[in-house]
Structure formats: structure tokens, C-alpha cells
Design a protein around this motif. Structure first.
Motif, PDB file in Angstrom:
ATOM      1  N   ASP A   1       0.850  -1.190   0.000  1.00  0.00           N
ATOM      2  CA  ASP A   1       0.000   0.000   0.000  1.00  0.00           C
ATOM      3  C   ASP A   1       0.887   1.242   0.000  1.00  0.00           C
ATOM      4  O   ASP A   1       1.749   1.392   0.859  1.00  0.00           O
ATOM      5  CB  ASP A   1      -0.879  -0.035   1.249  1.00  0.00           C
ATOM      6  N   TYR A   2       0.661   2.139  -0.976  1.00  0.00           N
ATOM      7  CA  TYR A   2       1.530   3.314  -1.096  1.00  0.00           C
ATOM      8  C   TYR A   2       0.883   4.579  -0.556  1.00  0.00           C
ATOM      9  O   TYR A   2       1.377   5.669  -0.784  1.00  0.00           O
ATOM     10  CB  TYR A   2       1.938   3.510  -2.573  1.00  0.00           C
ATOM     11  N   ARG A   3      -0.241   4.466   0.165  1.00  0.00           N
ATOM     12  CA  ARG A   3      -0.893   5.679   0.679  1.00  0.00           C
ATOM     13  C   ARG A   3      -0.035   6.321   1.758  1.00  0.00           C
ATOM     14  O   ARG A   3       0.624   5.625   2.542  1.00  0.00           O
ATOM     15  CB  ARG A   3      -2.240   5.296   1.306  1.00  0.00           C
ATOM     16  N   PRO A   4      -0.059   7.645   1.850  1.00  0.00           N
ATOM     17  CA  PRO A   4       0.600   8.283   2.990  1.00  0.00           C
ATOM     18  C   PRO A   4      -0.158   7.953   4.274  1.00  0.00           C
ATOM     19  O   PRO A   4      -1.350   7.639   4.237  1.00  0.00           O
ATOM     20  CB  PRO A   4       0.524   9.777   2.665  1.00  0.00           C
ATOM     21  N   VAL A   5       0.544   8.010   5.406  1.00  0.00           N
ATOM     22  CA  VAL A   5      -0.069   7.552   6.657  1.00  0.00           C
ATOM     23  C   VAL A   5      -1.211   8.450   7.102  1.00  0.00           C
ATOM     24  O   VAL A   5      -2.007   8.077   7.956  1.00  0.00           O
ATOM     25  CB  VAL A   5       0.983   7.460   7.782  1.00  0.00           C
ATOM     26  N   SER A   6      -1.312   9.653   6.519  1.00  0.00           N
ATOM     27  CA  SER A   6      -2.383  10.555   6.937  1.00  0.00           C
ATOM     28  C   SER A   6      -3.724  10.138   6.346  1.00  0.00           C
ATOM     29  O   SER A   6      -4.763  10.660   6.724  1.00  0.00           O
ATOM     30  CB  SER A   6      -2.047  11.981   6.504  1.00  0.00           C
ATOM     31  N   GLU A   7      -3.711   9.211   5.384  1.00  0.00           N
ATOM     32  CA  GLU A   7      -4.958   8.850   4.704  1.00  0.00           C
ATOM     33  C   GLU A   7      -5.454   7.483   5.126  1.00  0.00           C
ATOM     34  O   GLU A   7      -4.665   6.605   5.461  1.00  0.00           O
ATOM     35  CB  GLU A   7      -4.721   8.822   3.191  1.00  0.00           C
ATOM     36  N   GLY A   8      -6.752   7.279   5.034  1.00  0.00           N
ATOM     37  CA  GLY A   8      -7.322   5.958   5.231  1.00  0.00           C
ATOM     38  C   GLY A   8      -7.495   5.601   6.689  1.00  0.00           C
ATOM     39  O   GLY A   8      -7.167   6.372   7.590  1.00  0.00           O
ATOM     40  N   ALA A   9      -8.033   4.415   6.910  1.00  0.00           N
ATOM     41  CA  ALA A   9      -8.344   3.972   8.264  1.00  0.00           C
ATOM     42  C   ALA A   9      -7.363   2.895   8.707  1.00  0.00           C
ATOM     43  O   ALA A   9      -6.603   2.370   7.893  1.00  0.00           O
ATOM     44  CB  ALA A   9      -9.772   3.434   8.288  1.00  0.00           C
ATOM     45  N   PHE A  10      -7.400   2.564   9.970  1.00  0.00           N
ATOM     46  CA  PHE A  10      -6.458   1.600  10.524  1.00  0.00           C
ATOM     47  C   PHE A  10      -7.178   0.605  11.422  1.00  0.00           C
ATOM     48  O   PHE A  10      -8.338   0.793  11.789  1.00  0.00           O
ATOM     49  CB  PHE A  10      -5.374   2.327  11.328  1.00  0.00           C
ATOM     50  N   ILE A  11      -6.447  -0.463  11.779  1.00  0.00           N
ATOM     51  CA  ILE A  11      -6.969  -1.480  12.696  1.00  0.00           C
ATOM     52  C   ILE A  11      -6.088  -1.437  13.937  1.00  0.00           C
ATOM     53  O   ILE A  11      -4.888  -1.191  13.839  1.00  0.00           O
ATOM     54  CB  ILE A  11      -6.872  -2.885  12.057  1.00  0.00           C
ATOM     55  N   SER A  12      -6.683  -1.688  15.094  1.00  0.00           N
ATOM     56  CA  SER A  12      -5.903  -1.650  16.325  1.00  0.00           C
ATOM     57  C   SER A  12      -5.084  -2.934  16.477  1.00  0.00           C
ATOM     58  O   SER A  12      -5.593  -4.035  16.316  1.00  0.00           O
ATOM     59  CB  SER A  12      -6.845  -1.489  17.513  1.00  0.00           C
ATOM     60  N   GLU A  13      -3.818  -2.775  16.801  1.00  0.00           N
ATOM     61  CA  GLU A  13      -2.929  -3.938  16.918  1.00  0.00           C
ATOM     62  C   GLU A  13      -3.318  -4.803  18.114  1.00  0.00           C
ATOM     63  O   GLU A  13      -3.275  -6.028  18.039  1.00  0.00           O
ATOM     64  CB  GLU A  13      -1.475  -3.466  17.058  1.00  0.00           C
ATOM     65  N   THR A  14      -3.708  -4.171  19.226  1.00  0.00           N
ATOM     66  CA  THR A  14      -3.992  -4.948  20.432  1.00  0.00           C
ATOM     67  C   THR A  14      -5.221  -5.834  20.266  1.00  0.00           C
ATOM     68  O   THR A  14      -5.350  -6.845  20.941  1.00  0.00           O
ATOM     69  CB  THR A  14      -4.207  -4.024  21.649  1.00  0.00           C
ATOM     70  N   ALA A  15      -6.121  -5.443  19.326  1.00  0.00           N
ATOM     71  CA  ALA A  15      -7.339  -6.234  19.157  1.00  0.00           C
ATOM     72  C   ALA A  15      -7.069  -7.554  18.440  1.00  0.00           C
ATOM     73  O   ALA A  15      -7.917  -8.442  18.411  1.00  0.00           O
ATOM     74  CB  ALA A  15      -8.375  -5.425  18.381  1.00  0.00           C
ATOM     75  N   LEU A  16      -5.869  -7.689  17.840  1.00  0.00           N
ATOM     76  CA  LEU A  16      -5.630  -8.844  16.974  1.00  0.00           C
ATOM     77  C   LEU A  16      -5.675 -10.177  17.705  1.00  0.00           C
ATOM     78  O   LEU A  16      -5.876 -11.216  17.090  1.00  0.00           O
ATOM     79  CB  LEU A  16      -4.279  -8.708  16.274  1.00  0.00           C
ATOM     80  N   GLY A  17      -5.471 -10.130  19.042  1.00  0.00           N
ATOM     81  CA  GLY A  17      -5.503 -11.371  19.814  1.00  0.00           C
ATOM     82  C   GLY A  17      -6.813 -12.114  19.639  1.00  0.00           C
ATOM     83  O   GLY A  17      -6.845 -13.345  19.689  1.00  0.00           O
ATOM     84  N   SER A  18      -7.892 -11.389  19.353  1.00  0.00           N
ATOM     85  CA  SER A  18      -9.187 -12.063  19.250  1.00  0.00           C
ATOM     86  C   SER A  18      -9.278 -12.934  17.999  1.00  0.00           C
ATOM     87  O   SER A  18     -10.206 -13.725  17.867  1.00  0.00           O
ATOM     88  CB  SER A  18     -10.329 -11.044  19.281  1.00  0.00           C
ATOM     89  N   LEU A  19      -8.306 -12.808  17.080  1.00  0.00           N
ATOM     90  CA  LEU A  19      -8.278 -13.720  15.925  1.00  0.00           C
ATOM     91  C   LEU A  19      -8.132 -15.167  16.382  1.00  0.00           C
ATOM     92  O   LEU A  19      -8.586 -16.087  15.699  1.00  0.00           O
ATOM     93  CB  LEU A  19      -7.096 -13.380  15.013  1.00  0.00           C
ATOM     94  N   LYS A  20      -7.486 -15.367  17.537  1.00  0.00           N
ATOM     95  CA  LYS A  20      -7.301 -16.735  18.024  1.00  0.00           C
ATOM     96  C   LYS A  20      -8.424 -17.132  18.969  1.00  0.00           C
ATOM     97  O   LYS A  20      -8.295 -18.075  19.735  1.00  0.00           O
ATOM     98  CB  LYS A  20      -5.943 -16.867  18.717  1.00  0.00           C
ATOM     99  N   GLU A  21      -9.526 -16.381  18.947  1.00  0.00           N
ATOM    100  CA  GLU A  21     -10.654 -16.740  19.795  1.00  0.00           C
ATOM    101  C   GLU A  21     -11.859 -17.139  18.978  1.00  0.00           C
ATOM    102  O   GLU A  21     -12.906 -17.455  19.527  1.00  0.00           O
ATOM    103  CB  GLU A  21     -11.039 -15.558  20.692  1.00  0.00           C
ATOM    104  N   ILE A  22     -11.760 -17.093  17.655  1.00  0.00           N
ATOM    105  CA  ILE A  22     -12.925 -17.419  16.835  1.00  0.00           C
ATOM    106  C   ILE A  22     -13.172 -18.920  16.887  1.00  0.00           C
ATOM    107  O   ILE A  22     -12.336 -19.683  17.398  1.00  0.00           O
ATOM    108  CB  ILE A  22     -12.734 -16.954  15.372  1.00  0.00           C
ATOM    109  N   PHE A  23     -14.314 -19.350  16.366  1.00  0.00           N
ATOM    110  CA  PHE A  23     -14.702 -20.760  16.413  1.00  0.00           C
ATOM    111  C   PHE A  23     -13.613 -21.643  15.794  1.00  0.00           C
ATOM    112  O   PHE A  23     -13.241 -22.672  16.330  1.00  0.00           O
ATOM    113  CB  PHE A  23     -16.025 -20.937  15.667  1.00  0.00           C
ATOM    114  N   TRP A  24     -13.083 -21.228  14.647  1.00  0.00           N
ATOM    115  CA  TRP A  24     -12.076 -22.030  13.955  1.00  0.00           C
ATOM    116  C   TRP A  24     -10.669 -21.557  14.275  1.00  0.00           C
ATOM    117  O   TRP A  24      -9.806 -21.526  13.403  1.00  0.00           O
ATOM    118  CB  TRP A  24     -12.325 -22.011  12.444  1.00  0.00           C
ATOM    119  N   ARG A  25     -10.439 -21.167  15.554  1.00  0.00           N
ATOM    120  CA  ARG A  25      -9.129 -20.612  15.913  1.00  0.00           C
ATOM    121  C   ARG A  25      -7.982 -21.568  15.606  1.00  0.00           C
ATOM    122  O   ARG A  25      -6.899 -21.145  15.247  1.00  0.00           O
ATOM    123  CB  ARG A  25      -9.102 -20.208  17.382  1.00  0.00           C
ATOM    124  N   ASN A  26      -8.242 -22.882  15.742  1.00  0.00           N
ATOM    125  CA  ASN A  26      -7.144 -23.818  15.487  1.00  0.00           C
ATOM    126  C   ASN A  26      -6.800 -23.911  14.011  1.00  0.00           C
ATOM    127  O   ASN A  26      -5.759 -24.431  13.642  1.00  0.00           O
ATOM    128  CB  ASN A  26      -7.486 -25.206  16.032  1.00  0.00           C
TER     129      ASN A  26
END
Lengths: 391, 448
Positions: free
Chosen positions: B75-100
Motif C-alpha cells: 500500500d503506497y498511501r501516505p499515513v495521513s490517509e485511510g483507516a487503521f486497525i488496532s494492533e492490540t485487538a488482533l488477539g481475538s483472531l485466536k478466539e474465533i470458532f475455527w481458531r485452530n
């Protein structure tokens, strides 16, 4: 009657007098040969078929600018098409344009060749129904979808970009570059699942003209058919011919392909060996049993003065002649089975290979010979009087 | 009397060898069939793991985003543009039904930057505009449930080739900064492993007097080559890039590699049109669409999309492999059944005189059949159990040699294999018994 004639007559009579018994032998051998033929035919062609599956990934070799260069001269592309016409290729030029006041990537490419490299892309041409899409190959093969005349400018928008700008197929959209505005008709919305979803695709010559970068390319994508070794060979040839550009294989594509092919080959080899072993065992026990069953015949022959050698020859000749027919039949049926599996799984035919025929015939004859040799060895020690007495 | 006869025929020294042969035949046949079935049941999982080498098959982006300015995944956008995802929230990826089934994931933050090589003796400093990619390399990670897990681009992209060392992103925050360069970028800058580069993030000098470019000097610890756009980027740990970009806890995209089930008619349907039961079935199957759905549930405000070329290739290859192995297993099963039943019928044929004798002294038809079938059952059960165990061993060897990992033992196959072994032995015994029954005992005993 000469000895030779007697010999043939006895082999012939063995088939005539006891067809049931011979049929059992024949069935065992034919099933064995069928399995051997099906497995061998699949084994040799499977890696190639699997390689073809990886073509949905798109390019596996990239020609990119080297060092501090930012572009690849287009002359290389035309030389490449002449030198390696069999390799699917696609030239790309990227530029950052504007739609309104938002930046968007303009990707110039040969739109009609997109399908060759990216068969998995889908195009929507219906302005009202976004879900109705056709494979990109069909889009370009339909005459009315393409531009009326090759000269006219037109545009394909990536799905994300089209949704973002709220564009519909058939609209005239306006694209800015270098302070100037260009109006282009939107011919389709392309969904790729990759970065192209947020790009605007237009004919290469148009983008070169708009940006004033005639004769320049950002990169050339190639889809080299074949396995990792062939890709590496092509890479070396390209690198030697055009030292000014960098030829690099896309590692994730090439390597995972090589891994899977290696595993498929290993697995097929192991399974083929196991199945051949069990088939050999089964055929040998059946045929041996049938020969042992005829102890009485052997007793009669021996008491009439047949030599061990003549009797052994008789049984071996009998078994081998059945085996030869069974091998041919099994080869044909097995090939058909493999063909069916290839059609069902890969939707493409297996090429005919001459070397599986001698392999199948050889294996079947060898198994039949061993199967006959073992009981014949026991026959030599047989005492005719004991056998004929019936104990 | 019946059981004594059975025992006799199984254990009399004269019969022991024959019994051993019969058991051996059943064992071999069952072993082959069990090995094939085991391998074909597990091959999907094994090949799925191999196909992970293709990289991520799910891409998570912010839902309300501006249009990505993206080529080849960068992605070549400057950091002032667009939206972001929170890094700390990523832990919940391992909590979904198919986490394994989430095998690896890595967050990415793309920052336009300029790299300046140190001026050495006889060489002028080289400046190159590039994208600085902040990510996780091989980060130890503890899920909220306490499971330990390592993730980052190394497990995500096992095919990336590296010269030098990976960045250790579990290093303390005050450790000297490190950077990995793409091979083409390093060649353009004439930088080698061990050199150091200045990384400048922010406006060009003189362009603005308000914001001064942020700057850090980092050691080049490795050169990475992938063949793709990454060859022209610089990689550093996320903890280093976020402060440089002024975006604490923010990432642009998350790439996820998940083990999935090949798509079929059912999975292509729109979940909104499904009935309650169908929806549950869809939700509880590891289709890529249901995993996408669960990821967006776990990370609100994001959109997960399948990286279609990768997902499609994985699905195609997996589906074809599974079908092929199933087909081969059926063929092997047929071969094994033939071999077992042919041996069993041979055993009966050999004992024609014994049968005739029994009938001559007045044994009923059913008694003779029962005797032989009981014997066959003993052979079938013993051979079936031995064969199942041998088959597991065979499948293990095959798994070790081909995939370098064990094939999972499927105990459900044991009763199935036993039933098949019994049925095949019975069939092999029954047919010759019927034939023998037609003979007059006197004729057989006379020896004709």
C-alpha cells in the motif's frame, strides 16, 4: 505326432477342457494388470496435471527494473514475444492518477491478454446486478464486450475502486493525470481478489500516451509452464539475454508448487508400490493354487513318461499365454480407468505413454512366471503313484 | 464337538501352518487397505499445510477505508490517509470458532520513507524512496485463554528467502533498531548485511518547515527476496515503525493464513438465505467464507476478504488430491479384497477331501459350513486386528517419508476394517463351500 505339436496341443486343450479354471487365473491376472496400468498411467502424468492447477495463481516469473532504474524498456517485451511465444506474458505500467481529488493506481496493460495469465478473474458487465459475473476469458471472447474499434479508449475498474467511487458499468468516468482530465467509458468491473481490485485498468498504449511514458513498462509478468526446474531455466535464459532487467521467480508460487508436486509424487509412488505388492501377492496365490490343483494331471503325465522339464515348460507356457492376454486387456482397462479419473478430476485427458505398456506387460508376465514357477518346482518332487492313489 | 473341531483345525500342528498363512493373507490385505484409507483421510490436512506456503489466503482491512493505492500487495498511501486497525485487538483472531485453523497471521503498516545509505570511503550516500513495512516477524503471543502461539511473517510466508538474520521482535524496546531490506532495494543502494541505513519518514527537506522528518538509523540485519513487490521494500518490527509514523497501536492490514475446506455448492450460497440449521452447519465448517465471517465478528469495523487466487488454488489442489486418494483407496481395497478371498477359497479347495470325509460320516451341511466359517471368522478377526495395526505403521512410514510428519491414527477405522476383513473372508470361504457341497463325497474321496 511330434513332441512340439503335442506340446501346443496340450496347452490348447488346457484352455478348452477346463475353461473355468483358466478363467480364474485370467481374471486374477487381468485385475492385477488393470490396477498396475491405472496406477502407472496416473503416476507419470499426475505431477504435470497438478502443476496446471497452480496456473490460477497467475504469474510465476517477473521481469522488473534493475538497480536504480524505475522502468523496463518496452523493446524487451516485443523481443520476448518473438523469442518465447509459448510463454504467457503480460506487460504492466503503473501510474498514480486522480479520481476527483482521490489518488488511484492506473494500471496500463494489454487487456485482451489478461485472461491468459489470470484465468480466475471475473468481470461484471451488468450495471444493475453486481453479483452476475463471467470469467475474464469469456468477457474478452464476446465480441460486443470489447471496444468497438481498437483505437477507442476504455477502462476496467477493480471491484473495490468501483464500489468506492460508486461507478456503474457503461458510465463515462473521468480520470485525472498531471492536471489534465480524461473521460473514458467503463466497460466492466473486474474482481480479482488481489491488489488489482483497487486499481483502474486501461489499455497500455493509452496510459503510455496519457502519462507521456511511451515505450516504458513497470514490469513484465510471465507464466512459465512447467515445474520449478523449467522456470529456473527460463529465468537464466532471460537474465542472460537482457542483463539490464531483473528476472525473478515469484517464490511463494514456485516453491509451494514444487512442494506439492514433490509430495504428490512421493505419495503416488508409495501407494503404487503398496498396491502393486498386494496385487502381486493376490495373483501369485491364485495362480499357484490353480496349478497345485492339477497335481493329478501332473501325476498322469509323469507316469506316461513326461520329463520334469517338459511338464514345467507346459505349465509356464500355459500361464504366460494367459498372462500376455490378461496384460493387454488389463492395460487397456487400466488406461481407461486412469483416463476416466483424469477427466473427472482434472477435466483433461491423459496423453498416451508408450512406456507404461511394456511396464505393465513386463510386470504381469514376471508375476505370472513366478506364480507358475513356485508350484512347478514342487511338481518336480511329486511322486506320481502317491498323487494318483489320491492321498 | 463343533468347538473341538474348530480348535483342532486352528491349532493342530498340521493345520497351524495353513492357519498362519490364512491370517497372514488377511493381515496383508487389511494392512494395505487400512494404510490407504488412513492416508486418504489425512491427505487433505497434510496437503493443506503444504499449500500454506502460498502465503495468506484472507486479508483483513478496515471496513470504512479510503481507496488503497496498492500494487502487488504493498500500500503506497501516505499515513495521513485511510483507516487503521488496532494492533492490540488482533488477539481475538485466536478466539474465533475455527481458531485452530488460523495457522498464522501478521499485521502490516506501510509507511512511505526514504532510505539513505551511510557514506563509506569512496562511495557517496545513496538515497532511495521506498515503503517501510512494519510487521511481526516471529512473535511469541499468548492468547487470552493462555495458549502460546508464535506468529508473524515467518510462519506466514515460509518461502521467503533470507540472507542474514531475521529481526527478533521479542527484543526489548530499547534494543538498537534493525531493518530488513528487499534484495532489489539493497542492490540499488549498494547496501550489504551489516551496513547501517538512515530511515527518514515525513516530508522532504524544505518542503515544510512545520513538520520535520522523523529519522532513525538502523542496522541492516538481512536481505529478503520473494520475487514480488517486497523485493523493493524495507521491513522493520512494528514497534519501531509505529512511533516513526506517529501511529501508535495502528496497523493498515492483517494477513491471515487459515486451513480451509474446499468450496462447494453449499459454501457458495449466501448465508443470509440459509435456514437456521444450514447456517449453523455453514458456521461450523471451515469454509473460507465462514472463517472470513468469524474474523469480522471478532474484529468489529474490519472487512475480511479472501485472497482469491490463493484460496482458489488451495481449494482446487486440495479437492483434487482428496478425490484422487479416495479413488486409489477404493482400488486398493478391491485389490486387497480379491487377494484375501482368493486365498480363503484356496484354503477350502485344498480341504475338499476333509469336507467329503466329514459328510461321509454323517455331518450336516450346516455343520460343515459352520466349521469353516468359524475358522474363517477367527482368521478374519485376528488378521483384521493385526492388519489394522500394520496398516497404521505403513501409513506412518508413508507420512514420515512423504510429509515429514505422522499421519493421524483414526481408531474409527478399526471396526470398519474388521467388518470388511470378516466379510471378505466369509465371501471367500462361502463360494467354494457351495461348490464343494455339490460334490458327492464318494467321488471326492475316490479322488476324481
Amino acid at each position: 505326432m511330434s513332441r512340439r505339436l503335442l506340446f501346443f496341443r496340450m496347452v490348447y486343450k488346457a484352455f478348452r477342457v477346463q475353461p473355468g479354471r483358466m478363467a480364474a487365473s485370467f481374471a486374477a491376472l487381468a485385475v492385477g494388470a488393470t490396477l498396475a496400468s491405472a496406477f502407472l498411467n496416473l503416476y507419470f502424468d499426475l505431477p504435470r496435471k497438478m502443476t496446471a492447477e497452480f496456473r490460477t495463481l497467475g504469474a510465476n516469473l517477473i521481469l522488473a527494473p534493475k538497480g536504480t532504474d524505475t522502468t523496463v524498456p518496452q523493446t524487451i517485451y516485443s523481443e520476448l514475444s518473438e523469442a518465447h511465444p509459448q510463454i504467457a506474458r503480460l506487460a504492466w505500467l503503473y501510474a498514480v492518477g486522480k479520481v476527483g481529488d482521490q489518488e488511484a493506481i492506473l494500471a496500463g496493460t494489454e487487456l485482451s491478454r489478461l485472461a491468459a495469465l489470470n484465468p480466475g478473474w471475473r468481470v461484471t458487465t451488468d450495471p444493475d446486478d453486481r453479483a452476475a459475473s463471467v470469467p475474464i476469458g469469456d468477457f474478452f471472447s464476446r465480441p460486443q464486450a470489447g471496444p468497438a474499434e481498437p483505437e477507442s479508449r476504455w477502462l476496467l475498474a477493480g471491484a473495490t475502486a468501483a464500489a468506492h467511487f460508486g461507478w456503474k458499468v457503461g458510465e463515462i468516468v473521468s480520470i485525472g493525470y498531471g492536471g489534465k482530465e480524461f473521460a473514458l467509458p467503463l466497460h466492466g468491473i473486474v474482481s480479482t481478489g488481489g491488489s488489482e481490485d483497487s486499481q483502474l485498468l486501461l489499455p497500455l498504449a493509452d496510459l503510455q500516451q496519457i502519462t507521456g511514458r511511451t515505450g516504458e513498462l513497470s514490469l513484465i509478468a510471465l507464466a512459465v509452464p512447467g515445474a520449478a526446474e523449467q522456470i529456473e531455466a527460463v529465468r537464466q535464459r532471460l537474465a542472460a539475454r537482457w542483463p539490464a532487467v531483473e528476472a525473478r521467480p515469484l517464490r511463494p508460487v514456485v516453491e509451494s508448487e514444487a512442494r506439492v508436486i514433490l509430495k504428490v509424487r512421493g505419495l503416488m509412488f508409495g501407494l503404487t508400490a503398496i498396491v502393486l505388492a498386494i496385487v502381486i501377492l493376490s495373483v501369485m496365490t491364485t495362480v499357484s493354487g490353480l496349478v497345485l490343483d492339477r497335481q493329478r494331471d501332473i501325476g498322469v503325465m509323469k507316469s506316461l513318461g513326461g520329463t520334469d522339464r517338459a511338464i514345467s515348460m507346459l505349465f509356464v507356457a500355459e500361464t504366460l499365454s494367459i498372462a500376455a492376454v490378461a496384460a493387454l486387456l488389463g492395460y487397456g482397462v487400466g488406461l481407461g480407468l486412469a483416463q476416466w479419473a483424469a477427466q473427472r478430476i482434472f477435466a483433461s485427458a491423459l496423453p498416451w505413454r508408450w512406456d507404461t505398456l511394456p511396464a505393465v506387460v513386463g510386470v504381469t508376465l514376471a508375476v505370472a512366471f513366478l506364480a507358475a514357477a513356485f508350484p512347478v518346482y514342487r511338481v518336480r518332487r511329486l511322486d506320481p503313484t502317491v498323487v494318483l492313489r489320491g492321498n | 464337538m463343533f468347538w473341538r473341531l474348530v480348535r483342532e483345525s486352528l491349532w493342530r500342528p498340521r493345520n497351524r501352518r495353513r492357519a498362519a498363512w490364512a491370517v497372514l493373507a488377511v493381515t496383508l490385505g487389511t494392512a494395505v487397505a487400512a494404510a490407504m484409507l488412513n492416508v486418504s483421510l489425512d491427505v487433505g490436512d497434510k496437503v493443506g499445510r503444504e499449500l500454506r506456503a502460498l502465503g495468506a489466503n484472507v486479508l483483513v482491512t478496515p471496513a470504512a477505508d479510503s481507496l488503497p493505492v496498492e500494487i502487488g500487495g504493498i500500500d503506497y498511501r501516505p499515513v495521513s490517509e485511510g483507516a487503521f486497525i488496532s494492533e492490540t485487538a488482533l488477539g481475538s483472531l485466536k478466539e474465533i470458532f475455527w481458531r485452530n485453523n488460523i495457522m498464522a497471521f501478521a499485521p502490516f503498516l506501510y509507511v512511505p520513507a526514504r532510505l539513505v545509505s551511510a557514506s563509506g570511503p569512496g562511495s557517496r550516500p545513496q538515497e532511495q524512496a521506498t515503503t517501510l513495512v512494519g510487521t511481526w516477524f516471529d512473535r511469541p503471543f499468548v492468547t487470552p485463554k493462555g495458549e502460546r502461539f508464535r506468529t508473524g511473517i515467518r510462519p506466514l510466508n515460509p518461502t521467503w528467502a533470507l540472507e542474514g538474520n531475521w529481526i527478533d521482535d521479542s527484543a526489548p524496546a530499547n534494543a538498537p533498531p534493525q531493518v530488513l531490506l528487499g534484495r532489489s532495494l539493497a542492490e540499488a543502494m549498494a547496501v550489504r548485511v551489516g551496513d547501517s541505513v538512515r530511515i527518514l519518514v515525513g516530508p522532504e527537506a524544505g518542503e515544510s518547515d512545520v513538520a520535520k522528518p522523523r529519522e532513525v538509523t538502523a542496522a541492516v540485519v538481512g536481505l529478503v527476496s520473494t520475487g514480488g513487490a517486497e523485493d523493493r521494500q524495507a521491513f522493520a518490527s512494528l514497534a519501531l515503525v509505529q512511533p516513526l509514523a506517529g501511529l501508535p497501536d495502528q496497523v493498515r492490514t492483517v494477513q491471515v493464513s487459515a486451513l480451509t475446506k474446499p468450496e462447494d455448492e453449499f459454501s457458495r450460497r449466501d448465508p443470509k438465505t440459509m435456514t437456521r440449521e444450514e447456517y449453523d452447519r455453514w458456521y461450523c465448517s471451515p469454509y473460507i467464507s465462514s472463517i472470513q465471517h468469524q474474523i469480522t465478528e471478532a474484529l468489529p469495523g474490519t472487512a475480511a476478504r479472501a485472497v482469491r487466487p490463493v484460496a482458489e488454488t488451495q481449494g482446487n489442489v486440495l479437492g483434487k488430491m482428496t478425490f484422487l486418494m479416495g479413488l486409489l483407496a477404493v482400488l486398493a481395497l478391491i485389490a486387497a479384497a480379491l487377494s484375501i478371498s482368493s486365498l480363503a477359497s484356496l484354503a477350502v479347495a485344498e480341504r475338499r477331501q476333509e469336507i467329503a470325509l466329514m459328510k461321509a460320516v454323517g455331518a450336516q451341511e450346516w455343520l460343515v459350513s459352520g466349521l469353516f466359517l468359524a475358522e474363517a471368522a477367527a482368521h478374519g478377526i485376528l488378521g483384521g486386528v493385526l492388519g489394522f495395526l500394520a496398516g497404521q505403521g505403513l501409513a506412518r512410514v508413508l507420512g514420515r517419508v512423504v510429509f515429514g510428519s505422522d499421519v493421524a491414527v483414526n481408531w474409527l477405522l478399526l471396526p470398519v476394517m474388521l467388518l470388511v476383513a470378516l466379510a471378505v473372508t466369509f465371501a471367500g470361504t462361502w463360494l467354494p463351500l457351495r461348490r464343494v457341497a455339490r460334490f458327492q463325497p464318494a467321488t471326492v474321496l475316490r479322488g476324481e
